[in-house]
Enzyme design. Structure first.
Site, PDB file in Angstrom:
ATOM      1  N   LYS A  88       0.842  -1.181   0.000  1.00 14.55           N
ATOM      2  CA  LYS A  88       0.000   0.000   0.000  1.00 14.55           C
ATOM      3  C   LYS A  88       0.881   1.235   0.000  1.00 14.55           C
ATOM      4  CE  LYS A  88      -3.279   2.498   2.986  1.00 14.55           C
ATOM      5  NZ  LYS A  88      -4.022   2.465   4.267  1.00 14.55           N
ATOM      6  N   GLU A 137      -9.174  11.778  12.760  1.00 15.02           N
ATOM      7  CA  GLU A 137      -8.332  10.658  13.207  1.00 15.02           C
ATOM      8  C   GLU A 137      -7.493  10.993  14.427  1.00 15.02           C
ATOM      9  OE1 GLU A 137      -5.109   7.392  11.519  1.00 15.02           O
ATOM     10  OE2 GLU A 137      -6.083   8.771  10.136  1.00 15.02           O
ATOM     11  N   GLU A 192      -7.300  -3.032   3.413  1.00 15.57           N
ATOM     12  CA  GLU A 192      -6.566  -1.817   3.764  1.00 15.57           C
ATOM     13  C   GLU A 192      -6.712  -1.517   5.256  1.00 15.57           C
ATOM     14  OE1 GLU A 192      -6.756   2.968   2.694  1.00 15.57           O
ATOM     15  OE2 GLU A 192      -7.816   1.519   1.425  1.00 15.57           O
ATOM     16  N   GLU A 209     -12.307  10.574  -4.638  1.00 15.59           N
ATOM     17  CA  GLU A 209     -12.225  10.518  -3.174  1.00 15.59           C
ATOM     18  C   GLU A 209     -11.410  11.685  -2.630  1.00 15.59           C
ATOM     19  OE1 GLU A 209      -9.926   7.794   0.080  1.00 15.59           O
ATOM     20  OE2 GLU A 209     -11.141   6.705  -1.394  1.00 15.59           O
TER      21      GLU A 209
END
Length: 495
Positions: free
Chosen positions: A247, A300, A344, A479
């Site tokens: 990733k 987050e 992910e 996105e």
């Protein structure tokens, strides 16, 4: 753990903050004790005087502090929990560079909190004074540009004046760094002058400015053309499929500039107001350094430590919000079932658990993935908790957590190298730890997502996407646009 529901004080008719004053004799005694310790240890000692204050609206207080001491200001709130820290000035700061930034910052912090003189702090407060704020850059090996001047690899600031809302308490702290040969009366005079400037600023900001809609007044362009960025995503996907990485998180930036004929400038207080209204579940933050302010609304949490209990979250996997409730539920269900997003997300959970085992006696996570629904997007989230081992502060923990796979990739070093070589973007403090630490080593740091660097008439905004083997370049671009809307709306763009 104690939970407290705090009513909205304005709706109850409680008057807002009107003034702040400190007992001069109490301040003198604290400074004399700090001076005595400074002579004994032959180094600077922090004197911190704390007192309760009237309720305040953080967003109304920030411009007063900006006016009081321009240049160094801090804003941190969680609207949903009514927690806030707003500070100005710099009694002391720790600035670090290079690969040892976390350890050097921790050493500097420990030196400043050791032997500090604390007066007036409530015995039941959940934070230990003095309290520092700051942040870190994304990657010390990435060349810096003038864009991020004033934002070093590592920075902690002890504010001269700090207002706090925490667990229903409202307080203000004055911090003064006292040297072995300092003149105590001079410190008293300077502190009184600071309080007078603050009072003048408080009086002058009694009326609110009208919010400005900049939708027709902004020029917006990609720092890297959209087609190039989509091609980059495609190249990274092929490299992942070839086995070079699992990733890679790719970011993109946009430049926003006010049209020359517009007389108004970008107002950080208004930006924070819009972000607070639109993102009540996020951390709303701002760190001003000179004429520029790093600002954002991030969902987050990197890590929170309170009374030895550590909590964090795995946040990875993204989908848009629906146009109605039914569509929104369907999109959320598809996100929960998506093999791409689940894979992910799992990589982030596994990395966080493995890292935290170095610092915690126990590490546990939620049994099921959850959805966090924000204004434009929704994410997969798993809470993770642990019991911190003695001898560690939050700084050691973030040194090992950052960058998580959610903002860097996997494997960590190879994905970071791919970002350095191919992304062509100075991330600066974007996607990095930003937050606060108290004298006990507890505190809270978030990951600086949905953010931008704000100038007087321009801003650089950032957004990123986790690229895996199944990623589609066009979908990733869409996105990223959804994520950029958070800060665009914050700036006053309402299209």
């Amino acid at each position: 753990m104690k939970f407290m529901v705090v009513a909205n004080r304005e709706s109850m008719g409680t008057p807002p903050l009107r003034s702040v004053s400190f007992d001069q004799e109490q301040l003198r005694v604290s400074l004399q004790e700090a001076s005595s310790r400074a002579l004994h240890y032959q180094r600077n000692i922090v004197a911190c005087l704390v007192k309760p204050v009237e309720y305040f609206q953080p967003i109304n207080l920030f411009p007063c502090l900006q006016q009081c001491i321009p240049g160094d200001c801090f804003f941190w709130t969680q609207p949903s929990t009514q927690t806030a820290f707003i500070g100005c000035g710099s009694a002391a700061q720790i600035e670090t560079w290079g690969a040892t930034r976390f350890t050097e910052t921790a050493t500097g912090w420990q030196t400043l909190v050791e032997h500090a003189v604390i007066s007036g702090a409530p015995s039941d407060t959940q934070v230990r004074f003095p309290l520092f704020y700051g942040g870190f850059s994304f990657d010390v090996l990435q060349p810096t540009t003038p864009l991020w001047e004033g934002f070093p690899h590592g920075l902690l600031i002890l504010p001269q004046m700090l207002f706090l809302q925490e667990a229903g308490q409202t307080m203000v702290a004055i911090n003064i760094l006292v040297g072995p040969d300092d003149d105590i009366e001079l410190h008293l005079t300077q502190t009184q002058a600071l309080l007078e400037r603050f009072q003048a600023a408080l009086d002058s900001h009694s009326t609110r400015k009208s919010m400005i809609n900049f939708s027709q007044c902004m020029a917006i362009h990609d720092l890297r053309p959209a087609n190039e960025w989509r091609e980059l995503v495609g190249n990274i996907v092929r490299q992942i499929q070839a086995g070079l990485y699992q990733k890679v998180v790719l970011a993109r930036g946009v430049q926003v500039t006010l049209n020359p004929q517009i007389q108004a400038s970008l107002d950080v207080s208004q930006i924070l107001t819009r972000l607070t209204r639109s993102n009540p579940g996020s951390y709303i933050f701002a760190i001003q350094r000179g004429g520029r302010c790093f600002t954002g609304a991030t969902p987050e949490c990197l890590v929170r430590i309170h009374e030895g209990q550590l909590s964090t979250m795995a946040l990875a996997g993204t989908a848009p919000r629906g146009t109605n409730e039914l569509e929104d539920e369907q999109i959320g269900a598809e996100l929960l079932a998506s093999a791409k997003n689940q894979g992910e997300h799992h990589s982030v959970v596994a990395m966080l658990q493995e890292t935290l085992l170095q610092f915690c006696r126990q590490v546990r996570s939620g049994d099921q993935r959850q959805l966090i629904k924000l204004k434009n997007v929704q994410h997969l989230m798993t809470p993770i908790m642990g019991e911190l081992l003695a001898g560690y502060s939050i700084l050691e923990v973030i040194a090992h957590l950052h960058p998580t796979p959610a903002v860097g990739g996997l494997p960590r070093q190879t994905s970071l190298q791919a970002i350095r070589e191919q992304e062509a973007l100075d991330r600066g403090w974007y996607a990095s730890p930003i937050g606060w630490i108290d004298a006990g080593g507890g505190g809270e740091f978030a990951v600086a997502l949905r953010s931008g660097l704000i100038g007087e008439r321009d801003a650089t905004l950032f957004a990123g996407c986790g690229i895996v083997a199944a990623s589609d370049p066009e979908s990733e671009y869409v996105e990223s646009c959804l994520k950029l809307k958070v800060m665009l709306h914050g700036l006053g763009w309402e299209n």
